[in-house]
Design an enzyme around this catalytic site. Structure first.
Site, mmCIF file in Angstrom:
data_model
loop_
_atom_site.group_PDB
_atom_site.id
_atom_site.type_symbol
_atom_site.label_atom_id
_atom_site.label_comp_id
_atom_site.label_asym_id
_atom_site.label_seq_id
_atom_site.Cartn_x
_atom_site.Cartn_y
_atom_site.Cartn_z
ATOM 1 N N GLU A 28 2.649 -9.572 -4.574
ATOM 2 C CA GLU A 28 2.571 -8.110 -3.927
ATOM 3 C C GLU A 28 1.103 -8.327 -2.778
ATOM 4 O OE1 GLU A 28 2.031 -3.284 -4.724
ATOM 5 O OE2 GLU A 28 2.263 -4.897 -6.575
ATOM 6 N N ASP A 39 -3.674 5.058 -5.617
ATOM 7 C CA ASP A 39 -4.324 4.055 -6.173
ATOM 8 C C ASP A 39 -5.464 4.463 -6.794
ATOM 9 O OD1 ASP A 39 -2.887 1.722 -5.588
ATOM 10 O OD2 ASP A 39 -3.255 2.046 -3.417
#
EC number: 4.2.1.20
Length: 234
Positions: A28, A39
């Site tokens: 990724e 995040d």
């Protein structure tokens, strides 16, 4: 599926090769965006570092290496919904895409645009997602289903949360796709526990913490190797 933020260091592409050499099944690559709302602190820090170094979508895609394993891009809807985005991903060699802030109800157009370029839009499911919605996510996702192990942001944690096991068990009969557990998987023991209930794991913050602390590709590749070995029962 280990993660690296594109542009975080001058040699960030070397980490992609190290992941592949360590046995990663997917890699990724985060495409930096100024407001990474899903995040946690570590990947927010990595994103800020990348942007401060002048990272751009164009530059990250141009530097993305072919490493012999499928590449999955992750970013936010502000970038992903721009005209031509999927064309540019395909040209850079990506075959998967994650857009965590794109609602299921608004995903069809992007999913089709991605599909037409050979890219699968993987959808996210959480511990509080109702069963009927899980089934819809399982049906409409492409490539894999990203199972979020906890309600919260990305980041390292000390244990594999119980809701992660429950979510994987609920998803399994509702999709024919692999289920990957992410958010907080940091140690070989956690990876091994996740592999007993899911088809794979996503390791992001733990990788980026090591990178931000100065670990090079060889050292982080060795860490990824221990995670892969633990998942294989080694």
């Amino acid at each position: 599926m280990p993660y690296v933020t594109g542009g975080v260091t001058a040699d960030w592409a070397s980490y992609v090769h190290a992941f592949a050499d360590a046995g990663a099944g997917l890699v990724e690559i985060g495409l930096p965006f100024s407001e990474p709302t899903l995040d946690g602190a570590t990947i927010q820090e990595a994103t800020a570092v990348a942007l401060s170094r002048g990272a751009t979508l164009r530059g990250v895609l141009a530097a993305t290496p072919r490493c012999g394993v499928p590449l999955v891009a992750s970013t936010y809807a502000n970038l992903a919904l721009r005209p031509g985005f999927c064309d540019r991903l395909a040209e850079a060699g990506f075959t998967g895409l994650i857009v965590p802030d794109l609602p299921l109800e608004e995903s069809a157009e992007l999913s089709e645009a991605a599909r037409s370029r050979g890219i699968g839009l993987a959808l996210l499911a959480s511990p509080v997602t109702p069963d009927d919605r899980l089934a819809e996510i399982g049906r409409r996702s492409r490539g894999f289903v990203y199972a979020v192990s906890v309600m919260g942001t990305t980041g390292e944690r000390t244990t594999l949360a119980a809701p992660a096991r429950e979510l994987a068990a609920r998803l399994a009969p509702r999709t024919e796709l692999p289920v990957l557990l992410g958010f907080g998987i940091s140690t070989p023991a956690q990876a091994a526990a996740a592999a007993r209930v899911a088809d794979g794991v996503v390791v992001g913050a733990a990788v980026m913490r090591r990178l931000l602390d100065g670990a090079g590709p060889a050292e982080i590749g060795a860490y990824v190797g221990t995670m892969r070995e633990a998942m294989s029962g080694g």
